[in-house]
Motif scaffolding. Structure first.
Motif, PDB file in Angstrom:
ATOM      1  N   LEU A 128     -27.669 -31.153   5.131  1.00 20.09           N
ATOM      2  CA  LEU A 128     -27.543 -30.641   6.652  1.00 20.09           C
ATOM      3  C   LEU A 128     -26.104 -30.248   6.811  1.00 20.09           C
ATOM      4  CD1 LEU A 128     -28.425 -30.429   9.447  1.00 20.09           C
ATOM      5  CD2 LEU A 128     -27.161 -32.828   9.777  1.00 20.09           C
ATOM      6  N   GLU A 129     -24.926 -30.566   5.883  1.00 20.61           N
ATOM      7  CA  GLU A 129     -23.661 -30.050   5.732  1.00 20.61           C
ATOM      8  C   GLU A 129     -23.943 -28.603   5.079  1.00 20.61           C
ATOM      9  OE1 GLU A 129     -19.359 -29.580   6.024  1.00 20.61           O
ATOM     10  OE2 GLU A 129     -21.352 -30.510   7.195  1.00 20.61           O
ATOM     11  N   SER A 130     -24.772 -28.641   4.296  1.00 18.67           N
ATOM     12  CA  SER A 130     -24.866 -27.067   3.685  1.00 18.67           C
ATOM     13  C   SER A 130     -25.508 -26.137   4.409  1.00 18.67           C
ATOM     14  CB  SER A 130     -25.860 -27.309   2.375  1.00 18.67           C
ATOM     15  OG  SER A 130     -27.284 -27.661   2.671  1.00 18.67           O
ATOM     16  N   LEU A 131     -26.302 -26.412   5.430  1.00 21.41           N
ATOM     17  CA  LEU A 131     -26.512 -25.597   6.621  1.00 21.41           C
ATOM     18  C   LEU A 131     -25.382 -25.273   7.480  1.00 21.41           C
ATOM     19  CD1 LEU A 131     -30.018 -27.122   7.743  1.00 21.41           C
ATOM     20  CD2 LEU A 131     -29.774 -25.079   6.367  1.00 21.41           C
ATOM     21  N   PHE A 132     -24.230 -26.272   7.855  1.00 20.08           N
ATOM     22  CA  PHE A 132     -23.314 -25.839   8.385  1.00 20.08           C
ATOM     23  C   PHE A 132     -22.468 -25.005   7.907  1.00 20.08           C
ATOM     24  CE2 PHE A 132     -23.348 -30.498  10.307  1.00 20.08           C
ATOM     25  CZ  PHE A 132     -24.543 -30.081  11.179  1.00 20.08           C
TER      26      PHE A 132
END
Length: 394
Positions: free
Chosen positions: A286-290
């Motif tokens: 999810l952080e990679s999407l952010f």
């Protein structure tokens, strides 16, 4: 993978994980409908109302974890329910007494605090029921209640934004939803068996973790509303809605881990290892999407009016990733009786608040959140490593 309890552990994670994911989708839909329906200013107002009520009903978080550690205390719970119900009414009365002060502090009409606070009447006993169900590892029922609660919140906001006074209507509808969920949970708990008593010290540790866990979801949003202009506060609370998906997932995983540890202490190391592995895989994804497409995430969830938070999404998400790790280790602390981890997390909360109060502007609050939670997570990991080493060499 053929060790005792593995199948139940993964089944519970699957059931409750799917329910939590479904609840997360409903929570995002709530944010989407609310953000598009009322805009940043009133989005911040509703977030503040929800956060203030959550702070006033913080004993609910304490009761849930204490109930998990204790289990169902009696076959007939009417005395406990009467006490919890009375406590909820007292909390609402305190909120009523503070309504004018809160109105002046957060620039929200005092009557709205009373409407949103009506949920406090059944919420303490409802929280205890959730704890009893978790301790009994009835994750089908617990997951159903979790999804139902989030689903009802979406229905509430969809109805409310079409009414003349949407915020007041939302407060009433959300309170009614809690009453419905409480009534259902009472029927579920009736079939559970009574658990043997746990030590007061272990229950006290659970309660302390509940306080810290409850505050972590509220602290920065409340400070933002008090210190920032209404629109900036709404933007920050919208950012928090997106970023807090990470600790939301961690709390679900930590709950399953904790109940598995309580039922089968011999598997504590592998329960922790697997829980951290699943959480970090989800969280880093999810952080990679952010990091890669923050504008797509923000516009999909909150709408174009929240574009000013796009540059801060990855930094805030990093802080929330660290917070989720802390929550998992705090759940382990309950199972192992490690008060030192609770003390370290409390110190981290104090640091977080201190940095928030010194920060300036929306970006300053994001940096304060990310740095304090990262330092707290590092400290917790180091302390937990030392505690584990000491336990092995004792």
């Amino acid at each position: 993978m053929n060790q005792p309890g593995n199948g139940k552990f993964w089944a519970d994670n699957l059931i409750y994980g799917l329910a939590t994911a479904g609840a997360g989708v409903f929570n995002w839909l709530y944010a989407i409908v609310l953000a598009h329906g009322v805009g940043p200013i009133w989005y911040g107002g509703v977030s503040t109302l929800n956060n203030v009520v959550a702070i006033m009903t913080l004993p609910a978080s304490v009761i849930t974890l204490a109930a998990i550690r204790r289990g169902k205390p009696a076959e007939r719970l009417w005395r406990w329910r009467a006490a919890y119900g009375a406590s909820g009414m007292v909390l609402w009365a305190i909120l009523a007494g503070l309504a004018r002060f809160l109105s002046q502090t957060f620039h929200v009409a005092p009557g709205l605090f009373l409407l949103f606070g009506l949920s406090s009447w059944p919420v303490i006993d409802f929280a205890a029921n959730l704890g009893y169900l978790a301790r009994a590892r009835r994750y089908q029922w617990l997951g159903g209640l979790t999804m139902a609660g989030s689903g009802l919140s979406v229905a509430d906001v969809v109805i409310a934004i079409h009414l003349k006074n949407p915020v007041a209507a939302l407060g009433i509808l959300q309170s009614l939803s809690v009453w419905v969920l409480w009534a259902v949970s009472v029927r579920m708990v009736a079939s559970l068996t009574v658990e043997p008593p746990a030590s007061r010290r272990s229950i006290a540790l659970s309660a302390g973790v509940g306080v810290v866990q409850g505050l972590t979801t509220l602290t920065d949003g409340v400070v933002a509303k008090a210190r920032l202009a209404p629109e900036a506060a709404g933007l920050y609370n919208g950012l928090a809605t997106v970023g807090q998906a990470l600790p939301f997932a961690a709390a679900s995983l930590a709950l399953v881990m904790l109940t598995a540890m309580l039922e089968n202490p011999g598997g504590r190391k592998r329960w922790l290892r697997w829980t951290l592995a699943v959480y970090l895989a989800l969280g880093l994804g999810l952080e990679s999407l952010f990091l890669a497409v923050p504008h797509v995430v923000v516009q999909s969830v909150l709408g174009a009016r929240f574009d000013p938070v796009v540059p801060w999404l990855a930094a805030y998400g990093g802080g929330m990733l660290a917070l989720g790790t802390v929550l998992i280790f705090l759940a382990e602390a309950i199972a192992r009786g490690w008060w030192a981890l609770l003390a370290a997390a409390t110190a981290g909360m104090v640091l977080w608040v201190a940095l928030l109060l010194r920060a300036q502007g929306l970006g300053g609050l994001v940096h304060a959140t990310a740095l304090s939670l990262l330092f707290t997570a590092i400290g917790i990991v180091l302390l937990r490593t030392w505690l584990q080493h000491r336990a092995m060499t004792a």
